[in-house]
Design a protein around this motif. Structure first.
Motif, PDB file in Angstrom:
ATOM      1  N   VAL A   1      32.625  85.842  54.655  1.00  0.00           N
ATOM      2  CA  VAL A   1      31.999  86.440  53.247  1.00  0.00           C
ATOM      3  C   VAL A   1      33.074  87.048  52.277  1.00  0.00           C
ATOM      4  CG1 VAL A   1      30.635  88.095  52.187  1.00  0.00           C
ATOM      5  CG2 VAL A   1      29.770  86.855  54.225  1.00  0.00           C
ATOM      6  N   ASP A   2      34.196  87.770  53.209  1.00  0.00           N
ATOM      7  CA  ASP A   2      35.265  88.223  52.520  1.00  0.00           C
ATOM      8  C   ASP A   2      36.129  86.813  51.978  1.00  0.00           C
ATOM      9  OD1 ASP A   2      34.416  90.686  52.966  1.00  0.00           O
ATOM     10  OD2 ASP A   2      35.406  90.965  54.813  1.00  0.00           O
ATOM     11  N   ARG A   3      36.397  85.693  52.666  1.00  0.00           N
ATOM     12  CA  ARG A   3      37.178  84.679  52.338  1.00  0.00           C
ATOM     13  C   ARG A   3      36.473  83.983  51.184  1.00  0.00           C
ATOM     14  NH1 ARG A   3      37.645  79.134  53.696  1.00  0.00           N
ATOM     15  NH2 ARG A   3      35.639  79.265  54.434  1.00  0.00           N
ATOM     16  N   VAL A   4      35.360  83.912  50.949  1.00  0.00           N
ATOM     17  CA  VAL A   4      34.678  83.111  49.884  1.00  0.00           C
ATOM     18  C   VAL A   4      33.963  83.926  48.657  1.00  0.00           C
ATOM     19  CG1 VAL A   4      34.159  81.122  51.467  1.00  0.00           C
ATOM     20  CG2 VAL A   4      32.445  82.831  50.871  1.00  0.00           C
TER      21      VAL A   4
ATOM     22  N   HIS B   1      26.767  90.414  54.648  1.00  0.00           N
ATOM     23  CA  HIS B   1      28.025  91.467  54.181  1.00  0.00           C
ATOM     24  C   HIS B   1      28.601  92.059  55.135  1.00  0.00           C
ATOM     25  CE1 HIS B   1      29.489  94.373  51.213  1.00  0.00           C
ATOM     26  NE2 HIS B   1      29.244  95.194  52.225  1.00  0.00           N
ATOM     27  N   GLY B   2      29.962  92.053  54.999  1.00  0.00           N
ATOM     28  CA  GLY B   2      30.903  92.567  56.197  1.00  0.00           C
ATOM     29  C   GLY B   2      31.516  91.523  56.981  1.00  0.00           C
ATOM     30  N   HIS B   3      31.126  90.205  57.033  1.00  0.00           N
ATOM     31  CA  HIS B   3      31.594  89.184  57.803  1.00  0.00           C
ATOM     32  C   HIS B   3      32.843  88.621  57.332  1.00  0.00           C
ATOM     33  CE1 HIS B   3      31.634  85.242  59.899  1.00  0.00           C
ATOM     34  NE2 HIS B   3      30.714  85.862  60.962  1.00  0.00           N
TER      35      HIS B   3
ATOM     36  N   THR C   1      18.106  79.707  60.182  1.00  0.00           N
ATOM     37  CA  THR C   1      17.684  80.450  58.907  1.00  0.00           C
ATOM     38  C   THR C   1      19.045  80.785  58.122  1.00  0.00           C
ATOM     39  OG1 THR C   1      17.863  82.736  59.640  1.00  0.00           O
ATOM     40  CG2 THR C   1      15.940  81.788  59.894  1.00  0.00           C
ATOM     41  N   ILE C   2      18.763  81.223  56.937  1.00  0.00           N
ATOM     42  CA  ILE C   2      19.994  81.419  55.746  1.00  0.00           C
ATOM     43  C   ILE C   2      20.870  82.717  56.428  1.00  0.00           C
ATOM     44  CG2 ILE C   2      18.964  80.086  54.107  1.00  0.00           C
ATOM     45  CD1 ILE C   2      18.541  82.897  52.795  1.00  0.00           C
ATOM     46  N   SER C   3      20.474  83.543  57.271  1.00  0.00           N
ATOM     47  CA  SER C   3      21.161  84.581  57.751  1.00  0.00           C
ATOM     48  C   SER C   3      22.200  84.242  58.633  1.00  0.00           C
ATOM     49  CB  SER C   3      20.295  85.597  58.415  1.00  0.00           C
ATOM     50  OG  SER C   3      19.540  85.104  59.542  1.00  0.00           O
ATOM     51  N   HIS C   4      22.370  83.021  58.946  1.00  0.00           N
ATOM     52  CA  HIS C   4      23.490  82.493  60.033  1.00  0.00           C
ATOM     53  C   HIS C   4      24.776  82.193  59.102  1.00  0.00           C
ATOM     54  CE1 HIS C   4      25.457  80.680  63.397  1.00  0.00           C
ATOM     55  NE2 HIS C   4      24.790  81.149  63.977  1.00  0.00           N
ATOM     56  N   VAL C   5      26.033  82.439  59.652  1.00  0.00           N
ATOM     57  CA  VAL C   5      27.143  82.184  59.059  1.00  0.00           C
ATOM     58  C   VAL C   5      27.471  80.863  58.893  1.00  0.00           C
ATOM     59  CG1 VAL C   5      28.512  82.202  61.004  1.00  0.00           C
ATOM     60  CG2 VAL C   5      29.573  82.834  58.777  1.00  0.00           C
ATOM     61  N   THR C   6      26.945  79.762  59.570  1.00  0.00           N
ATOM     62  CA  THR C   6      27.025  78.327  59.493  1.00  0.00           C
ATOM     63  C   THR C   6      26.295  78.167  58.283  1.00  0.00           C
ATOM     64  OG1 THR C   6      25.311  77.764  60.821  1.00  0.00           O
ATOM     65  CG2 THR C   6      27.492  77.972  61.932  1.00  0.00           C
ATOM     66  N   VAL C   7      25.191  78.273  57.821  1.00  0.00           N
ATOM     67  CA  VAL C   7      24.559  78.305  56.797  1.00  0.00           C
ATOM     68  C   VAL C   7      25.399  78.550  55.444  1.00  0.00           C
ATOM     69  CG1 VAL C   7      22.344  78.334  55.472  1.00  0.00           C
ATOM     70  CG2 VAL C   7      22.437  78.364  57.899  1.00  0.00           C
ATOM     71  N   LEU C   8      25.861  79.592  55.389  1.00  0.00           N
ATOM     72  CA  LEU C   8      26.714  80.094  54.352  1.00  0.00           C
ATOM     73  C   LEU C   8      27.708  79.061  54.266  1.00  0.00           C
ATOM     74  CD1 LEU C   8      27.746  82.300  52.385  1.00  0.00           C
ATOM     75  CD2 LEU C   8      28.880  83.504  53.975  1.00  0.00           C
TER      76      LEU C   8
ATOM     77  N   GLN D   1      22.212  84.835  48.189  1.00  0.00           N
ATOM     78  CA  GLN D   1      21.472  85.625  49.431  1.00  0.00           C
ATOM     79  C   GLN D   1      22.095  85.606  50.494  1.00  0.00           C
ATOM     80  OE1 GLN D   1      17.303  84.154  49.424  1.00  0.00           O
ATOM     81  NE2 GLN D   1      17.519  83.092  47.543  1.00  0.00           N
ATOM     82  N   CYS D   2      22.834  84.279  51.055  1.00  0.00           N
ATOM     83  CA  CYS D   2      23.476  84.428  52.107  1.00  0.00           C
ATOM     84  C   CYS D   2      24.634  85.394  52.180  1.00  0.00           C
ATOM     85  CB  CYS D   2      24.333  83.093  52.380  1.00  0.00           C
ATOM     86  SG  CYS D   2      23.036  81.920  52.882  1.00  0.00           S
TER      87      CYS D   2
END
Length: 410
Positions: A346-349, A341-343, A300-307, A335-336
Motif C-alpha cells: 500500500v505504501d508503495r503505490v 492500510h499499513g501493508h 476477496t479484495i482484502s488480499h494483497v494480490t488483488v491490490l 477499497q483495497c
C-alpha cells in the motif's frame, strides 16, 4: 458671463499697465481721458492678443468664492497646447472579455469592453450570450464492478464449458475452456483456457504434497499416444476435469494452495508481464482483468494480490486512455487500499495511485476531493507527494528486472 467678465478685466489691465501711447498715435493726437471710448467687444487688441487671452482664460484658475483671477502673462499657447476641440483617442488598448461570467447576488456584473471603437462599459442584458472555453463536465455514468463480500470467501464451482482443437506453430492441441464462478450466482465469471498438460501438472503436484486419498476415488484420465483429437477422448477428459476442479473447490487446503493459484493465473500473469515490459498495455489489460476476477473470487479484495493486480490494471487502462474503465477499477483499488492500510504494498503505490485517481475523476466529471484529501493528509504528515513517480512507472519498475516465467508464492 464669466468669459466676458474675465475678458473685460484682462483688457482693462492691459490698458492700465501700458504707460506709453500706442505707436500709431502721437501724444498730441491722443484724445482726452474723458473722451476715451472703451470698446469691450472682441475687436479690441490684435489677433495675437485675443489668442493669448483665450489661452490664458483656459490656463487660469478661478476661485468661485472671491472671484479672484490668477493670471500669468508669460503662459503661451504653445506651452499649454490647449484647444476647445475634443481630442481623438487613438488607443490600442483592448479589454478581453472574461471566459466565465461572474455573478453577484444572482445578477451579472458590469462587463468592461470596447464599444464602437471607444472604451466604455456595458451592462449585460437579460439574455446575454456567454462564451466559455471550459464547459462544465457532466459526470460520466460509471458501471460498478461486481465483487463479492470483502470479508467472506464465497463457495466456488467450476465448469469446463468447451473443448476445441487449436493449431499453433504447426502443432495441434486441445484447449479446455474453464469457467470459474460463485456457487450462489455470478454476474461476471472468470474464464480461462488450459491444456491437458496443465491439468496433469496440477494433479501431480497434489499427489506430491498430499496423500492420494485426498482426492478420493478420482481417476485422472491417462495420456494416449494416438487419438488425442477423437471426440470420445475429448469428452472423457472434459468430464474428468470438471469433476477434478470441483473436488479441489470443496477442499480449502487445495483451493488456496500455491500450485492451484498458479494453475489459475500463472499463464495470464506471465503474458501480461511480458506485454507491460514491451509497452503493449492494450494487450496486457484484458489479461490483468481476468486475473483480477479470479483472485477476487478466490481470496476477496482484502488480499494483497488483488491490490497488486487491480493497480496494474488501472495503470494500463489509463495508459491507453480508457478512462472510464480505469476509473471503474480505481474505485475497487481505493477499497483495497483502505482494507490493507499499513501493508508495504500500500505504501508503495498509494501516492501514485491517488494522483492518477484525481486526474481520472476530474476528466470524467466526478468529485476528486476524497483523493485530494488523502494527498493533503500525506503532505501534512511530511510525505513528499510532488516528486512521486507515476503509477505506470511504479508498475514497470516492479517487473523490469523480473523474469517472465516465475512462480510467485501465494
Amino acid at each position: 458671463i464669466h468669459f466676458y467678465k474675465r475678458k473685460f478685466q484682462i483688457v482693462v489691465k492691459m490698458m492700465t499697465e501700458s504707460e506709453c501711447p500706442s505707436p500709431s498715435l502721437s501724444e498730441h493726437a491722443r484724445p482726452p481721458d474723458n473722451q476715451t471710448n472703451l470698446n469691450t467687444t472682441d475687436e479690441i487688441g490684435t489677433g495675437d492678443d485675443l489668442d493669448d487671452s483665450g489661452d490664458d482664460i483656459v490656463a487660469r484658475e478661478h476661485n468661485t468664492s472671491t472671484d479672484a483671477v490668477h493670471s500669468d502673462q508669460d503662459v503661451r499657447e504653445d506651452d499649454l497646447d490647449c484647444t476647445d476641440d475634443v481630442p481623438e483617442i487613438n488607443s490600442t488598448l483592448s479589454f478581453k472579455e472574461e471566459t466565465e461570467t461572474d455573478r453577484t447576488n444572482g445578477q451579472r456584473k458590469v462587463e468592461t469592453g470596447v464599444v464602437s471603437g471607444g472604451v466604455g462599459t456595458r451592462v449585460a442584458n437579460s439574455k446575454p450570450t456567454v462564451r466559455s472555453t471550459i464547459a462544465p463536465v457532466k459526470p460520466v455514468e460509471i458501471k460498478p464492478v461486481h465483487i463479492g463480500d470483502q470479508k467472506l470467501r464465497s463457495k466456488l464451482k467450476f465448469e469446463v464449458v468447451t473443448a476445441k482443437v487449436v493449431e499453433e506453430h504447426g502443432k495441434k492441441h486441445v484447449t479446455y475452456t474453464v469457467m470459474m464462478k460463485r456457487a450462489g450466482g455470478e454476474v461476471h465469471p472468470a474464464v480461462i483456457s488450459r491444456r491437458y498438460n496443465d491439468f496433469c501438472y496440477l494433479y501431480e503436484r497434489i499427489l506430491c504434497t498430499f496423500h492420494p486419498s485426498i482426492l478420493g476415488e478420482f481417476q485422472f484420465p491417462k495420456k494416449v499416444l494416438i487419438g488425442n483429437f477423437k471426440a470420445e477422448v475429448i469428452t472423457e477428459r472434459t468430464d474428468a476435469f470438471h469433476k477434478f476442479l470441483n473436488m479441489i473447490a470443496q477442499n480449502d487446503k487445495l483451493l488456496y494452495s500455491d500450485y492451484f493459484h498458479a494453475f489459475l493465473c500463472s499463464d495470464e500473469q506471465n503474458e501480461a508481464v511480458s506485454y507491460i515490459k514491451l509497452g503493449k498495455y492494450s494487450d496486457a489489460a484484458p489479461l490483468l482483468e481476468t486475473i483480477f476476477y479470479i483472485r477476487e473470487k478466490l481470496v476477496t479484495i482484502s488480499h494483497v494480490t488483488v491490490l497488486e493486480c487491480v493497480v496494474e490494471l488501472v495503470a494500463c487502462l489509463a495508459a491507453i486512455e480508457a478512462d472510464e474503465s480505469a476509473f471503474r477499477y480505481s474505485l475497487v483499488a481505493a477499497q483495497c487500499l483502505q482494507l490493507l492500510h499499513g501493508h508495504p504494498e500500500v505504501d508503495r503505490v498509494r501516492i501514485p495511485f491517488l494522483k492518477l485517481a484525481v486526474s481520472l475523476a476530474a476528466s470524467l466529471g466526478h468529485d476528486p476531493k476524497p483523493y485530494n484529501k488523502q494527498l493533503s493528509e500525506l503532505r501534512y504528515s511530511g510525505v513528499k507527494t510532488d516528486t512521486a513517480p507515476s503509477l505506470l512507472e511504479v508498475v514497470r519498475d516492479k517487473y523490469i528486472h523480473t523474469a517472465t516465467r516465475t512462480a510467485k508464492p501465494w
